[in-house]
Design an enzyme around this catalytic site. Structure first.
Site, short mmCIF file in Angstrom:
data_model
loop_
_atom_site.label_atom_id
_atom_site.label_comp_id
_atom_site.label_asym_id
_atom_site.label_seq_id
_atom_site.Cartn_x
_atom_site.Cartn_y
_atom_site.Cartn_z
N ARG A 266 -12.21 -8.77 8.28
CA ARG A 266 -11.36 -9.88 7.67
C ARG A 266 -10.94 -11.01 8.90
O ARG A 266 -11.01 -12.13 8.68
CB ARG A 266 -10.24 -9.62 7.05
CG ARG A 266 -10.77 -8.96 5.76
CD ARG A 266 -9.50 -8.40 4.76
NE ARG A 266 -10.01 -8.01 3.36
CZ ARG A 266 -9.33 -7.11 2.75
NH1 ARG A 266 -8.38 -6.17 3.18
NH2 ARG A 266 -9.67 -6.67 1.50
N ARG B 218 0.82 -1.31 -0.01
CA ARG B 218 -0.12 0.04 0.00
C ARG B 218 0.86 1.42 -0.07
O ARG B 218 0.53 2.32 -0.60
CB ARG B 218 -1.01 -0.13 1.31
CG ARG B 218 -1.93 -1.39 1.17
CD ARG B 218 -2.48 -1.10 2.45
NE ARG B 218 -3.77 -2.10 2.61
CZ ARG B 218 -3.44 -3.50 3.05
NH1 ARG B 218 -2.59 -3.84 3.56
NH2 ARG B 218 -4.69 -4.26 3.18
N HIS C 54 -2.67 0.20 8.63
CA HIS C 54 -3.30 -0.49 7.93
C HIS C 54 -2.32 -0.96 6.89
O HIS C 54 -2.35 -0.37 5.76
CB HIS C 54 -4.48 0.27 7.22
CG HIS C 54 -5.17 -0.45 6.25
ND1 HIS C 54 -5.81 -1.56 6.35
CD2 HIS C 54 -5.43 -0.04 4.88
CE1 HIS C 54 -6.57 -1.75 5.30
NE2 HIS C 54 -6.27 -1.11 4.30
N ASP D 183 -10.23 -4.25 8.45
CA ASP D 183 -9.25 -5.40 8.68
C ASP D 183 -9.88 -6.29 9.60
O ASP D 183 -9.75 -7.47 9.94
CB ASP D 183 -8.15 -4.87 9.18
CG ASP D 183 -7.27 -4.21 8.11
OD1 ASP D 183 -7.35 -4.35 7.09
OD2 ASP D 183 -6.60 -3.03 8.53
#
Ligand code: NAI
Length: 308
Positions: free
Chosen positions: A151, A88, A175, A148
């Site tokens: 998940r 990211r 993140h 997150d």
């Protein structure tokens, strides 16, 4: 109530779709720089209105910020997503310019909006908005922990053979694949600590799968995921717009909380009409504190690239 979603790509359009199908707002504006994209996605979504009993008024526009005026919440998803093998953090150069200009445009017409930043690297983009917008810190929220954590709950439910709705768990920290911290010690199944139901090896695997959850999907899909990111963003919007007072991990500007300051990082946030109404202090043990400090250092390092 009015919500603007900037970026009509995978995540933005999915977020808008969840907002309208759940009738979260009276009006949703979808806006993108690419000619016709937001209009097309809007038409497609609104052609489900009679099928799904949608009462929301939805408008799609190309770069016309006047139409976004008076929004209560603005979701920023504009920017490039990662491709397989990318982190990211590698997106920072392109996305910083996009997020900055979008925020300026948004605030011209919606000076009182709560801003939800989704674009990656999300913690750094959220920090950039803090540094450049002059908004009070409660009105700038970064979306990462909501996804997150969802998940994490998914992988826990699979390991337990349980209904995902009966599993609780939070992911805090940055993140990023190596910076997020699934709080295994606090995860529960129907109120029972999962640490009493799953062995350590299984729990470690759940945490590891959670951390690379986004990368796994990027590998499978060829680009980054959208259903859960869009739904997680919509959940944060609903918590704010409907003053739900839910605690959802989000990226927030910390000023001493969790021993850190001058960064945006994932912490449990009490969300209501004023945005981040409170950062909730979860008691971390020494090991978790060390992980958080390491995560904060990594986020701070990425923020350093903003200046260059
Ligand atoms: P996408 O490529 O499908 O959509 C991005 C859209 O932004 C495109 O339609 C593009 O035309 C638009 N755009 C670019 N510059 C713009 C500007 N200046 N003004 C308005 N629109 C502009 O990408 P996707 O998959 O929707 O991802 C969007 C961002 O969200 C990426 O940075 C991605 O990494 C991030 N993301 C963040 C997550 C999180 O948990 N925080 C989860 C998933 C994605």
């Amino acid at each position: 109530s009015k919500v603007t979603v900037v970026g009509a790509g995978n995540v933005g359009a999915t977020c808008a779709n969840v907002l309208v199908t759940n009738n979260v707002a009276d009006e949703v504006v979808l806006i993108d720089i690419k000619q016709g994209l937001a209009e097309g996605k809007t038409m497609d979504i609104m052609q489900t209105a009679n099928l799904l009993t949608i009462n929301t008024h939805m408008v799609g526009v190309t770069n016309d910020y006047e139409k976004t005026a008076g929004s209560d919440v603005v979701v920023i998803t504009s920017g490039i997503p990662r491709k397989p093998g990318m982190t990211r953090e590698e997106l920072i150069g392109v996305n910083a310019g996009i997020v900055k200009s979008v925020t300026d445009n948004v605030l011209k017409y919606s000076p009182n909006a709560v801003i939800l930043c989704v674009s990656n690297p999300m913690d750094t983009m959220t920090y950039l908005i803090h540094k450049t917008s002059g908004l009070p810190k409660n009105r700038i929220i970064g979306m990462g922990g909501a996804l997150d954590s969802s998940r994490f709950k998914y992988f826990l439910s699979v390991a337990l053979g349980a209904n995902p709705n009966e599993v609780e768990g939070m992911v805090i920290g940055g993140h990023g694949d190596t910076t997020m911290i699934p709080l295994t010690r606090y995860a529960t199944y129907r109120g029972i600590p999962v640490s009493t139901l799953l062995d350590k090896e299984t729990l470690d695997k759940v945490a590891a799968d959670t951390m690379v959850g986004g990368a796994t999907l990027t590998g499978l899909l060829g680009t980054s995921a959208w259903y859960a990111p869009g739904a997680a963003s919509a959940a944060v919007v609903a918590a704010v717009l409907h003053d739900q007072k839910r605690v959802i991990p989000c990226s927030a500007l910390v000023e001493g909380e969790y021993g850190e300051s001058d960064i945006c990082i994932g912490v449990p946030c009490l969300l209501g009409r004023n945005g981040i109404e409170k950062i909730v202090d979860v008691n971390l043990n020494e090991e978790e504190k060390a992980l958080f400090a390491k995560s904060a250092a990594a986020v701070r390092k990425t923020n350093g690239a903003l200046a260059s």
